[in-house]
Motif scaffolding. Structure first.
Motif, PDB file in Angstrom:
ATOM      1  N   LYS A 122       0.830  -1.213   0.000  1.00  0.00           N
ATOM      2  CA  LYS A 122       0.000   0.000   0.000  1.00  0.00           C
ATOM      3  C   LYS A 122       0.858   1.253   0.000  1.00  0.00           C
ATOM      4  O   LYS A 122       0.479   2.276  -0.569  1.00  0.00           O
ATOM      5  CB  LYS A 122      -0.937  -0.011   1.215  1.00  0.00           C
ATOM      6  N   SER A 123       2.014   1.187   0.651  1.00  0.00           N
ATOM      7  CA  SER A 123       2.905   2.338   0.716  1.00  0.00           C
ATOM      8  C   SER A 123       4.349   1.865   0.636  1.00  0.00           C
ATOM      9  O   SER A 123       4.701   0.812   1.174  1.00  0.00           O
ATOM     10  CB  SER A 123       2.695   3.115   2.015  1.00  0.00           C
ATOM     11  N   LEU A 124       5.170   2.664  -0.026  1.00  0.00           N
ATOM     12  CA  LEU A 124       6.602   2.382  -0.086  1.00  0.00           C
ATOM     13  C   LEU A 124       7.399   3.435   0.692  1.00  0.00           C
ATOM     14  O   LEU A 124       8.619   3.502   0.589  1.00  0.00           O
ATOM     15  CB  LEU A 124       7.071   2.338  -1.547  1.00  0.00           C
ATOM     16  N   LYS A 125       6.695   4.240   1.475  1.00  0.00           N
ATOM     17  CA  LYS A 125       7.356   5.266   2.268  1.00  0.00           C
ATOM     18  C   LYS A 125       8.304   4.633   3.281  1.00  0.00           C
ATOM     19  O   LYS A 125       8.033   3.567   3.824  1.00  0.00           O
ATOM     20  CB  LYS A 125       6.324   6.117   3.004  1.00  0.00           C
ATOM     21  N   GLY A 126       9.406   5.323   3.526  1.00  0.00           N
ATOM     22  CA  GLY A 126      10.338   4.867   4.540  1.00  0.00           C
ATOM     23  C   GLY A 126      11.279   3.774   4.105  1.00  0.00           C
ATOM     24  O   GLY A 126      12.020   3.227   4.922  1.00  0.00           O
ATOM     25  N   LEU A 127      11.288   3.437   2.806  1.00  0.00           N
ATOM     26  CA  LEU A 127      12.205   2.409   2.329  1.00  0.00           C
ATOM     27  C   LEU A 127      13.563   3.021   2.001  1.00  0.00           C
ATOM     28  O   LEU A 127      13.692   4.235   1.815  1.00  0.00           O
ATOM     29  CB  LEU A 127      11.619   1.718   1.094  1.00  0.00           C
ATOM     30  N   PRO A 128      14.614   2.194   1.910  1.00  0.00           N
ATOM     31  CA  PRO A 128      15.949   2.718   1.617  1.00  0.00           C
ATOM     32  C   PRO A 128      16.037   3.268   0.193  1.00  0.00           C
ATOM     33  O   PRO A 128      15.248   2.884  -0.682  1.00  0.00           O
ATOM     34  CB  PRO A 128      16.862   1.494   1.766  1.00  0.00           C
ATOM     35  N   PRO A 129      17.023   4.142  -0.057  1.00  0.00           N
ATOM     36  CA  PRO A 129      17.271   4.594  -1.427  1.00  0.00           C
ATOM     37  C   PRO A 129      17.475   3.392  -2.353  1.00  0.00           C
ATOM     38  O   PRO A 129      17.933   2.326  -1.916  1.00  0.00           O
ATOM     39  CB  PRO A 129      18.553   5.422  -1.309  1.00  0.00           C
ATOM     40  N   ALA A 130      17.145   3.591  -3.617  1.00  0.00           N
ATOM     41  CA  ALA A 130      17.172   2.470  -4.550  1.00  0.00           C
ATOM     42  C   ALA A 130      17.813   2.850  -5.875  1.00  0.00           C
ATOM     43  O   ALA A 130      17.721   3.994  -6.326  1.00  0.00           O
ATOM     44  CB  ALA A 130      15.752   1.960  -4.805  1.00  0.00           C
ATOM     45  N   THR A 131      18.434   1.873  -6.482  1.00  0.00           N
ATOM     46  CA  THR A 131      18.857   1.943  -7.874  1.00  0.00           C
ATOM     47  C   THR A 131      18.061   0.878  -8.612  1.00  0.00           C
ATOM     48  O   THR A 131      18.087  -0.295  -8.214  1.00  0.00           O
ATOM     49  CB  THR A 131      20.361   1.656  -8.028  1.00  0.00           C
ATOM     50  N   VAL A 132      17.352   1.281  -9.653  1.00  0.00           N
ATOM     51  CA  VAL A 132      16.557   0.338 -10.446  1.00  0.00           C
ATOM     52  C   VAL A 132      17.095   0.366 -11.871  1.00  0.00           C
ATOM     53  O   VAL A 132      17.111   1.421 -12.517  1.00  0.00           O
ATOM     54  CB  VAL A 132      15.058   0.693 -10.423  1.00  0.00           C
ATOM     55  N   ILE A 133      17.534  -0.791 -12.334  1.00  0.00           N
ATOM     56  CA  ILE A 133      18.092  -0.934 -13.679  1.00  0.00           C
ATOM     57  C   ILE A 133      17.140  -1.797 -14.488  1.00  0.00           C
ATOM     58  O   ILE A 133      16.682  -2.839 -14.019  1.00  0.00           O
ATOM     59  CB  ILE A 133      19.502  -1.558 -13.601  1.00  0.00           C
ATOM     60  N   ALA A 134      16.836  -1.347 -15.706  1.00  0.00           N
ATOM     61  CA  ALA A 134      15.851  -2.040 -16.536  1.00  0.00           C
ATOM     62  C   ALA A 134      16.395  -2.281 -17.934  1.00  0.00           C
ATOM     63  O   ALA A 134      17.266  -1.549 -18.421  1.00  0.00           O
ATOM     64  CB  ALA A 134      14.562  -1.214 -16.617  1.00  0.00           C
ATOM     65  N   ALA A 135      15.861  -3.307 -18.594  1.00  0.00           N
ATOM     66  CA  ALA A 135      16.217  -3.644 -19.969  1.00  0.00           C
ATOM     67  C   ALA A 135      14.997  -3.453 -20.860  1.00  0.00           C
ATOM     68  O   ALA A 135      13.884  -3.813 -20.479  1.00  0.00           O
ATOM     69  CB  ALA A 135      16.708  -5.094 -20.052  1.00  0.00           C
ATOM     70  N   GLU A 136      15.218  -2.910 -22.051  1.00  0.00           N
ATOM     71  CA  GLU A 136      14.100  -2.642 -22.957  1.00  0.00           C
ATOM     72  C   GLU A 136      13.382  -3.913 -23.397  1.00  0.00           C
ATOM     73  O   GLU A 136      12.149  -3.959 -23.428  1.00  0.00           O
ATOM     74  CB  GLU A 136      14.606  -1.900 -24.194  1.00  0.00           C
ATOM     75  N   ILE A 137      14.137  -4.956 -23.717  1.00  0.00           N
ATOM     76  CA  ILE A 137      13.541  -6.175 -24.283  1.00  0.00           C
ATOM     77  C   ILE A 137      13.319  -7.175 -23.151  1.00  0.00           C
ATOM     78  O   ILE A 137      14.026  -8.177 -23.004  1.00  0.00           O
ATOM     79  CB  ILE A 137      14.436  -6.755 -25.392  1.00  0.00           C
ATOM     80  N   ASP A 138      12.346  -6.863 -22.319  1.00  0.00           N
ATOM     81  CA  ASP A 138      12.135  -7.614 -21.084  1.00  0.00           C
ATOM     82  C   ASP A 138      10.675  -7.463 -20.662  1.00  0.00           C
ATOM     83  O   ASP A 138      10.186  -6.342 -20.520  1.00  0.00           O
ATOM     84  CB  ASP A 138      13.053  -7.049 -19.997  1.00  0.00           C
ATOM     85  N   PRO A 139       9.963  -8.570 -20.452  1.00  0.00           N
ATOM     86  CA  PRO A 139       8.586  -8.450 -19.974  1.00  0.00           C
ATOM     87  C   PRO A 139       8.477  -7.727 -18.636  1.00  0.00           C
ATOM     88  O   PRO A 139       7.434  -7.164 -18.313  1.00  0.00           O
ATOM     89  CB  PRO A 139       8.095  -9.898 -19.857  1.00  0.00           C
ATOM     90  N   LEU A 140       9.555  -7.678 -17.845  1.00  0.00           N
ATOM     91  CA  LEU A 140       9.518  -7.049 -16.527  1.00  0.00           C
ATOM     92  C   LEU A 140       9.778  -5.548 -16.564  1.00  0.00           C
ATOM     93  O   LEU A 140       9.758  -4.894 -15.514  1.00  0.00           O
ATOM     94  CB  LEU A 140      10.539  -7.712 -15.594  1.00  0.00           C
ATOM     95  N   LEU A 141      10.019  -4.997 -17.742  1.00  0.00           N
ATOM     96  CA  LEU A 141      10.367  -3.575 -17.852  1.00  0.00           C
ATOM     97  C   LEU A 141       9.341  -2.677 -17.187  1.00  0.00           C
ATOM     98  O   LEU A 141       9.682  -1.802 -16.383  1.00  0.00           O
ATOM     99  CB  LEU A 141      10.510  -3.201 -19.337  1.00  0.00           C
ATOM    100  N   PHE A 142       8.071  -2.850 -17.493  1.00  0.00           N
ATOM    101  CA  PHE A 142       7.027  -1.954 -17.013  1.00  0.00           C
ATOM    102  C   PHE A 142       6.918  -1.996 -15.493  1.00  0.00           C
ATOM    103  O   PHE A 142       6.801  -0.958 -14.837  1.00  0.00           O
ATOM    104  CB  PHE A 142       5.685  -2.312 -17.657  1.00  0.00           C
ATOM    105  N   GLU A 143       6.990  -3.195 -14.904  1.00  0.00           N
ATOM    106  CA  GLU A 143       6.821  -3.265 -13.453  1.00  0.00           C
ATOM    107  C   GLU A 143       8.029  -2.691 -12.723  1.00  0.00           C
ATOM    108  O   GLU A 143       7.883  -2.099 -11.645  1.00  0.00           O
ATOM    109  CB  GLU A 143       6.505  -4.681 -12.984  1.00  0.00           C
TER     110      GLU A 143
END
Length: 198
Positions: A122-143
């Protein structure tokens, strides 16, 4: 039949949290610093890193200093734009992800459990800083992008980078793929900064 006092085996996400808390408690024994522990992973490992961060927050435990999420398995919607566009992609495609989730979730309603599907939180407040790396040709890109956006909207510091023209699993190919080397360098810089090593 023998009897043991061991508890029944728990799903992997709980084992990941147990491993994280073990590291915090035993850091000095392995020449580590319990104040400088990050979590990270690729794909299903990214899922576990995100879940460990949520569990640490919810349980009032010491938070990781950073979460490195490389094309994380964060959602459970097989009809996102990237699932549609990359339904038959290699090395990861929609039928494979449906199979993985069928065997990952204990029961269908677990898709609403944020400790299984991070985007269900429901909330992601208070979580640690993040680095998110994504690939274009990947079904998981959008999520992955959606999770990064939700983190930002909830006040979490996020670095997000999408790499065009590469597939799921590209991250470990830095020796032969320039974009993978760039992604690895980005991850290393972000972790060094999180650890206080500029």
């Amino acid at each position: 039949m023998t009897h043991t006092n061991r508890p029944p085996r728990k799903p992997g996400r709980f084992n990941a949290y147990t491993a994280y808390t073990w590291v915090l408690q035993h850091a000095s024994e392995i020449n580590g610093d319990p104040k400088r522990v990050a979590v990270g992973g690729e794909s299903a490992g990214g899922n576990l890193a995100a879940v460990v961060s949520q569990m640490a927050r919810d349980k009032g435990a010491t938070l990781p200093v950073h979460q490195l999420l490389v094309y994380p398995m964060a959602g459970h919607d097989f009809n996102t734009p990237s699932y549609k566009r990359n339904a038959e992609a290699k090395p990861l495609n929609k039928p494979m992800m449906e199979w993985f989730y069928k065997h990952y979730l204990g029961k269908p309603q677990d898709a609403n459990n944020p400790y299984a599907v991070p985007l269900a939180a429901k909330s992601l407040k208070g979580l640690p800083p993040a680095t998110v790396i994504a690939a274009e040709i990947d079904p998981l890109l959008f999520e992955g992008k959606t999770y990064a956006d939700r983190l930002k909207n909830d006040g979490v510091k996020v670095t997000y980078k999408e790499y065009p023209g590469v597939t799921h699993e590209f991250f470990g190919m830095g020796k032969v793929v320039d974009k993978a080397k760039d992604a690895e360098d980005l991850a290393a810089r972000e972790l060094r900064q999180a650890f206080g090593n500029q």
